[in-house]
Design a protein around this motif. Structure first.
Motif, PDB file in Angstrom:
ATOM      1  N   LEU A  18       0.836  -1.197   0.000  1.00 36.56           N
ATOM      2  CA  LEU A  18       0.000   0.000   0.000  1.00 36.56           C
ATOM      3  C   LEU A  18       0.877   1.255   0.000  1.00 36.56           C
ATOM      4  O   LEU A  18       0.617   2.197  -0.749  1.00 36.56           O
ATOM      5  N   TYR A  19       1.911   1.260   0.818  1.00 36.43           N
ATOM      6  CA  TYR A  19       2.824   2.402   0.879  1.00 36.43           C
ATOM      7  C   TYR A  19       3.468   2.657  -0.489  1.00 36.43           C
ATOM      8  O   TYR A  19       3.542   3.806  -0.945  1.00 36.43           O
ATOM      9  N   LYS A  20       3.922   1.591  -1.134  1.00 30.17           N
ATOM     10  CA  LYS A  20       4.526   1.741  -2.470  1.00 30.17           C
ATOM     11  C   LYS A  20       3.522   2.345  -3.449  1.00 30.17           C
ATOM     12  O   LYS A  20       3.861   3.256  -4.215  1.00 30.17           O
ATOM     13  N   PHE A  21       2.293   1.833  -3.419  1.00 25.34           N
ATOM     14  CA  PHE A  21       1.245   2.354  -4.295  1.00 25.34           C
ATOM     15  C   PHE A  21       0.994   3.839  -4.022  1.00 25.34           C
ATOM     16  O   PHE A  21       0.936   4.647  -4.949  1.00 25.34           O
ATOM     17  N   LEU A  22       0.839   4.195  -2.761  1.00 20.29           N
ATOM     18  CA  LEU A  22       0.531   5.579  -2.411  1.00 20.29           C
ATOM     19  C   LEU A  22       1.659   6.532  -2.780  1.00 20.29           C
ATOM     20  O   LEU A  22       1.413   7.625  -3.290  1.00 20.29           O
ATOM     21  N   SER A  23       2.884   6.129  -2.517  1.00 19.41           N
ATOM     22  CA  SER A  23       4.005   7.030  -2.794  1.00 19.41           C
ATOM     23  C   SER A  23       4.344   7.098  -4.282  1.00 19.41           C
ATOM     24  O   SER A  23       4.694   8.165  -4.784  1.00 19.41           O
ATOM     25  N   GLU A  24       4.191   5.978  -4.995  1.00 19.84           N
ATOM     26  CA  GLU A  24       4.544   5.984  -6.421  1.00 19.84           C
ATOM     27  C   GLU A  24       3.393   6.464  -7.303  1.00 19.84           C
ATOM     28  O   GLU A  24       3.578   7.341  -8.140  1.00 19.84           O
ATOM     29  N   ALA A  25       2.212   5.899  -7.135  1.00 17.51           N
ATOM     30  CA  ALA A  25       1.089   6.218  -8.020  1.00 17.51           C
ATOM     31  C   ALA A  25       0.355   7.492  -7.610  1.00 17.51           C
ATOM     32  O   ALA A  25      -0.094   8.259  -8.458  1.00 17.51           O
ATOM     33  N   LYS A  26       0.210   7.712  -6.319  1.00 16.00           N
ATOM     34  CA  LYS A  26      -0.572   8.857  -5.838  1.00 16.00           C
ATOM     35  C   LYS A  26       0.285  10.036  -5.379  1.00 16.00           C
ATOM     36  O   LYS A  26      -0.246  11.094  -5.068  1.00 16.00           O
ATOM     37  N   VAL A  30       2.707  11.731   3.330  1.00 13.43           N
ATOM     38  CA  VAL A  30       2.493  11.961   4.758  1.00 13.43           C
ATOM     39  C   VAL A  30       1.643  10.842   5.363  1.00 13.43           C
ATOM     40  O   VAL A  30       2.086  10.138   6.276  1.00 13.43           O
ATOM     41  N   LEU A  31       0.443  10.670   4.864  1.00 11.23           N
ATOM     42  CA  LEU A  31      -0.435   9.620   5.391  1.00 11.23           C
ATOM     43  C   LEU A  31       0.153   8.235   5.149  1.00 11.23           C
ATOM     44  O   LEU A  31       0.042   7.348   5.995  1.00 11.23           O
ATOM     45  N   SER A  32       0.783   8.065   4.001  1.00  8.94           N
ATOM     46  CA  SER A  32       1.358   6.759   3.667  1.00  8.94           C
ATOM     47  C   SER A  32       2.457   6.370   4.650  1.00  8.94           C
ATOM     48  O   SER A  32       2.570   5.197   5.023  1.00  8.94           O
ATOM     49  N   LYS A  33       3.242   7.327   5.099  1.00 10.28           N
ATOM     50  CA  LYS A  33       4.287   7.016   6.090  1.00 10.28           C
ATOM     51  C   LYS A  33       3.675   6.669   7.437  1.00 10.28           C
ATOM     52  O   LYS A  33       4.193   5.826   8.163  1.00 10.28           O
ATOM     53  N   TYR A  84      -7.783   8.548  -1.338  1.00  8.90           N
ATOM     54  CA  TYR A  84      -6.453   8.115  -1.765  1.00  8.90           C
ATOM     55  C   TYR A  84      -6.464   6.642  -2.146  1.00  8.90           C
ATOM     56  O   TYR A  84      -5.676   6.211  -2.986  1.00  8.90           O
ATOM     57  N   ILE A  85      -7.335   5.863  -1.501  1.00  9.60           N
ATOM     58  CA  ILE A  85      -7.488   4.455  -1.874  1.00  9.60           C
ATOM     59  C   ILE A  85      -8.963   4.161  -2.094  1.00  9.60           C
ATOM     60  O   ILE A  85      -9.830   4.770  -1.469  1.00  9.60           O
TER      61      ILE A  85
END
Length: 117
Positions: A18-26, A30-33, A84-85
């Motif tokens: 999920l973190y990879k998706f949020l940081s790369e695609a979106k 902040v929230l992803s961390k 975001y998701i």
């Protein structure tokens, strides 16, 4: 404790994805961390509890794992409600999180009961 350790490890891997998706695609950082930190901490704390020095130490670590799982539930809901998701990411992660929460609540309750005897 085998089941909760296994589930929390699998959950941590899902959270990393999920973190990879949020940081790369979106491009969300902040929230992803936050969800990465709390979501992976659950399993780490359960692993620590496996070699606790006492029942009280075990209970303390499991209580912190419970808090981290609860926090992760919050971040997942926030990510969903802020768009975001989508449901496709949210539902399986939330199901895993709630399953771990139920196990941790049971472990904490049983341990507290045995300590108070």
């Amino acid at each position: 404790m085998g089941i909760v350790a296994t589930k929390s490890f699998s959950f941590a891997l899902e959270i990393i994805e999920l973190y990879k998706f949020l940081s790369e695609a979106k491009k969300e950082y902040v929230l992803s961390k936050q969800v990465l930190r709390s979501g992976t901490a659950v399993g780490a704390l359960i692993r620590e509890a496996e070699h606790a020095q006492s029942k009280a130490d075990f209970l303390h670590k499991m209580n912190i794992a419970l808090k981290e799982a609860n926090e992760t539930e919050y971040w997942l809901t926030l990510l969903k409600e802020s768009n975001y998701i989508g449901t496709d990411h949210y539902q399986p992660l939330m199901a895993s999180c709630k399953s771990i929460l139920r196990l941790l609540i049971s472990i904490v309750h049983t341990t507290k009961t045995s300590l108070n005897r």
